[in-house]
Write a protein that holds these residues in place. Structure first.
Motif, PDB file in Angstrom:
ATOM      1  N   ILE A 117       0.709  -1.269  -0.039  1.00  0.00           N
ATOM      2  CA  ILE A 117      -0.030   0.192   0.091  1.00  0.00           C
ATOM      3  C   ILE A 117       1.006   1.076   0.419  1.00  0.00           C
ATOM      4  CG2 ILE A 117      -1.765   0.787   1.621  1.00  0.00           C
ATOM      5  CD1 ILE A 117      -1.767  -1.474   2.807  1.00  0.00           C
ATOM      6  N   ASP A 118       0.239   1.990  -0.944  1.00  0.00           N
ATOM      7  CA  ASP A 118       1.612   3.305  -1.103  1.00  0.00           C
ATOM      8  C   ASP A 118       0.253   4.580   0.125  1.00  0.00           C
ATOM      9  OD1 ASP A 118       3.304   2.931  -2.927  1.00  0.00           O
ATOM     10  OD2 ASP A 118       2.190   3.061  -4.300  1.00  0.00           O
ATOM     11  N   TRP A 119       0.864   5.186   1.128  1.00  0.00           N
ATOM     12  CA  TRP A 119       0.487   5.696   1.615  1.00  0.00           C
ATOM     13  C   TRP A 119       1.102   6.895   2.231  1.00  0.00           C
ATOM     14  CZ3 TRP A 119      -4.630   5.278   2.014  1.00  0.00           C
ATOM     15  CH2 TRP A 119      -6.026   5.761   3.417  1.00  0.00           C
ATOM     16  N   GLU A 120       0.694   8.554   3.203  1.00  0.00           N
ATOM     17  CA  GLU A 120       0.892   8.747   2.939  1.00  0.00           C
ATOM     18  C   GLU A 120       0.723   9.355   4.707  1.00  0.00           C
ATOM     19  OE1 GLU A 120       2.935  13.138   3.149  1.00  0.00           O
ATOM     20  OE2 GLU A 120       2.382  11.754   1.096  1.00  0.00           O
ATOM     21  N   VAL A 121       2.230   8.901   5.398  1.00  0.00           N
ATOM     22  CA  VAL A 121       1.746   9.659   7.181  1.00  0.00           C
ATOM     23  C   VAL A 121       2.640  10.488   7.277  1.00  0.00           C
ATOM     24  CG1 VAL A 121       2.074   7.280   7.307  1.00  0.00           C
ATOM     25  CG2 VAL A 121       3.761   8.120   7.301  1.00  0.00           C
ATOM     26  N   PRO A 122       1.942  10.700   8.838  1.00  0.00           N
ATOM     27  CA  PRO A 122       2.624  12.638   8.977  1.00  0.00           C
ATOM     28  C   PRO A 122       4.542  12.587   8.486  1.00  0.00           C
ATOM     29  CG  PRO A 122       1.709  11.463  10.830  1.00  0.00           C
ATOM     30  CD  PRO A 122       1.931  10.323   9.783  1.00  0.00           C
ATOM     31  N   ALA A 123       5.106  11.718   8.466  1.00  0.00           N
ATOM     32  CA  ALA A 123       6.481  11.190   8.691  1.00  0.00           C
ATOM     33  C   ALA A 123       6.645  11.959   6.378  1.00  0.00           C
ATOM     34  CB  ALA A 123       7.140  10.325   8.920  1.00  0.00           C
ATOM     35  N   GLY A 124       5.817  11.665   5.789  1.00  0.00           N
ATOM     36  CA  GLY A 124       5.683  11.296   4.361  1.00  0.00           C
ATOM     37  C   GLY A 124       5.246  10.446   3.732  1.00  0.00           C
ATOM     38  N   LYS A 125       5.836  10.146   2.520  1.00  0.00           N
ATOM     39  CA  LYS A 125       4.912   9.003   1.793  1.00  0.00           C
ATOM     40  C   LYS A 125       5.340   7.477   2.388  1.00  0.00           C
ATOM     41  CE  LYS A 125       3.051  11.729  -1.736  1.00  0.00           C
ATOM     42  NZ  LYS A 125       3.378  11.627  -3.465  1.00  0.00           N
ATOM     43  N   THR A 126       5.220   6.500   2.434  1.00  0.00           N
ATOM     44  CA  THR A 126       5.660   5.372   3.039  1.00  0.00           C
ATOM     45  C   THR A 126       5.173   3.684   1.701  1.00  0.00           C
ATOM     46  OG1 THR A 126       6.295   4.140   4.352  1.00  0.00           O
ATOM     47  CG2 THR A 126       4.300   4.616   4.975  1.00  0.00           C
ATOM     48  N   GLN A 127       5.758   2.918   2.320  1.00  0.00           N
ATOM     49  CA  GLN A 127       5.323   1.814   2.054  1.00  0.00           C
ATOM     50  C   GLN A 127       5.073   0.639   2.298  1.00  0.00           C
ATOM     51  OE1 GLN A 127       6.634   0.818  -2.336  1.00  0.00           O
ATOM     52  NE2 GLN A 127       5.456   0.742  -3.375  1.00  0.00           N
ATOM     53  N   LEU A 128       3.498   0.399   2.552  1.00  0.00           N
ATOM     54  CA  LEU A 128       3.472  -0.560   3.823  1.00  0.00           C
ATOM     55  C   LEU A 128       3.160  -1.704   2.606  1.00  0.00           C
ATOM     56  CD1 LEU A 128       1.217   1.136   6.154  1.00  0.00           C
ATOM     57  CD2 LEU A 128       3.671   0.598   5.707  1.00  0.00           C
ATOM     58  N   HIS A 129       3.619  -3.370   3.399  1.00  0.00           N
ATOM     59  CA  HIS A 129       3.715  -3.984   2.573  1.00  0.00           C
ATOM     60  C   HIS A 129       3.107  -5.413   4.069  1.00  0.00           C
ATOM     61  CE1 HIS A 129       4.445  -8.042  -0.196  1.00  0.00           C
ATOM     62  NE2 HIS A 129       5.212  -8.464   0.696  1.00  0.00           N
ATOM     63  N   ILE A 130       1.982  -5.894   3.350  1.00  0.00           N
ATOM     64  CA  ILE A 130       1.047  -7.266   4.247  1.00  0.00           C
ATOM     65  C   ILE A 130       2.329  -7.906   4.390  1.00  0.00           C
ATOM     66  CG2 ILE A 130      -0.640  -7.960   6.184  1.00  0.00           C
ATOM     67  CD1 ILE A 130      -2.533  -4.967   4.139  1.00  0.00           C
ATOM     68  N   LEU A 131       2.511  -9.147   5.340  1.00  0.00           N
ATOM     69  CA  LEU A 131       3.391 -10.221   5.496  1.00  0.00           C
ATOM     70  C   LEU A 131       2.431 -11.628   5.792  1.00  0.00           C
ATOM     71  CD1 LEU A 131       5.915  -8.773   6.806  1.00  0.00           C
ATOM     72  CD2 LEU A 131       5.699  -9.504   4.626  1.00  0.00           C
ATOM     73  N   ARG A 132       2.058 -11.339   6.610  1.00  0.00           N
ATOM     74  CA  ARG A 132       0.505 -11.976   7.527  1.00  0.00           C
ATOM     75  C   ARG A 132      -0.595 -11.207   7.617  1.00  0.00           C
ATOM     76  NH1 ARG A 132       0.919 -13.544  12.335  1.00  0.00           N
ATOM     77  NH2 ARG A 132       3.102 -13.154  12.925  1.00  0.00           N
ATOM     78  N   VAL A 133      -1.925 -12.211   8.162  1.00  0.00           N
ATOM     79  CA  VAL A 133      -3.074 -11.504   8.357  1.00  0.00           C
ATOM     80  C   VAL A 133      -4.184 -13.034   9.803  1.00  0.00           C
ATOM     81  CG1 VAL A 133      -4.913 -10.495   8.078  1.00  0.00           C
ATOM     82  CG2 VAL A 133      -3.821 -10.139   6.568  1.00  0.00           C
ATOM     83  N   ALA A 134      -3.770 -12.264  10.394  1.00  0.00           N
ATOM     84  CA  ALA A 134      -4.851 -13.715  11.644  1.00  0.00           C
ATOM     85  C   ALA A 134      -5.589 -13.048  11.894  1.00  0.00           C
ATOM     86  CB  ALA A 134      -3.455 -14.132  12.753  1.00  0.00           C
ATOM     87  N   ASN A 135      -7.214 -13.817  11.065  1.00  0.00           N
ATOM     88  CA  ASN A 135      -8.009 -13.017  11.851  1.00  0.00           C
ATOM     89  C   ASN A 135      -9.441 -13.976  13.027  1.00  0.00           C
ATOM     90  OD1 ASN A 135      -9.072 -10.750  10.594  1.00  0.00           O
ATOM     91  ND2 ASN A 135      -8.935 -11.751   8.566  1.00  0.00           N
ATOM     92  N   GLU A 136      -9.917 -13.912  14.204  1.00  0.00           N
ATOM     93  CA  GLU A 136     -10.279 -15.044  14.709  1.00  0.00           C
ATOM     94  C   GLU A 136     -11.676 -15.551  14.250  1.00  0.00           C
ATOM     95  OE1 GLU A 136     -10.505 -13.738  19.280  1.00  0.00           O
ATOM     96  OE2 GLU A 136      -8.366 -12.978  18.853  1.00  0.00           O
ATOM     97  N   GLY A 137     -12.162 -16.238  15.013  1.00  0.00           N
ATOM     98  CA  GLY A 137     -13.622 -17.013  13.797  1.00  0.00           C
ATOM     99  C   GLY A 137     -13.652 -17.631  12.775  1.00  0.00           C
TER     100      GLY A 137
END
Length: 121
Positions: A101-121
């Motif tokens: 995900i390309d996203w703007e945060v207070p420190a500037g632009k960044t990219q976040l790469h989701i490595l894994r997700v766990a959901n209950e239920g």
């Protein structure tokens, strides 16, 4: 660059829309909810939802973090509980493991790469 379609459960959508009406600083969350696909049925297990535990990498810094995405009242970053209203929390909602995900945060632009997700239920 066109953003990938995000997926949000009807349950989370209803809670988050209400939150947007009552909390300040929710413009980005409103934008994300407006473009989301709302699922009345179960959301896939690898999609970030409220209460998901996930691991992601900030591509700018290389830092890998594990957090649980929570509503503001439950947030506590020292315990790894990231508010949905934080810039990164809003960015992660509705994306899947493997997404970047390309996203703007207070420190500037960044990219976040989701490595894994766990959901209950």
């Amino acid at each position: 660059m066109k953003k990938k379609q995000i997926v949000v459960s009807q349950h989370d959508y209803d809670i988050l829309k209400t939150l947007c009406y009552h909390a300040p600083g929710t413009a980005k969350l409103k934008e994300e909810l407006d473009r989301a696909v709302i699922r009345k049925t179960k959301v896939p297990d690898d999609v970030v939802q409220v209460n998901s535990t996930l691991q992601f990498r900030d591509e700018r810094s290389g830092a890998v973090r594990e957090v649980q995405l929570v509503l503001p009242a439950a947030s506590n970053i020292q315990l790894g509980k990231l508010s949905i209203l934080s810039p990164i929390g809003t960015a992660l909602l509705g994306y899947s493991a493997g997404d970047t995900i390309d996203w703007e945060v207070p420190a500037g632009k960044t990219q976040l790469h989701i490595l894994r997700v766990a959901n209950e239920g």
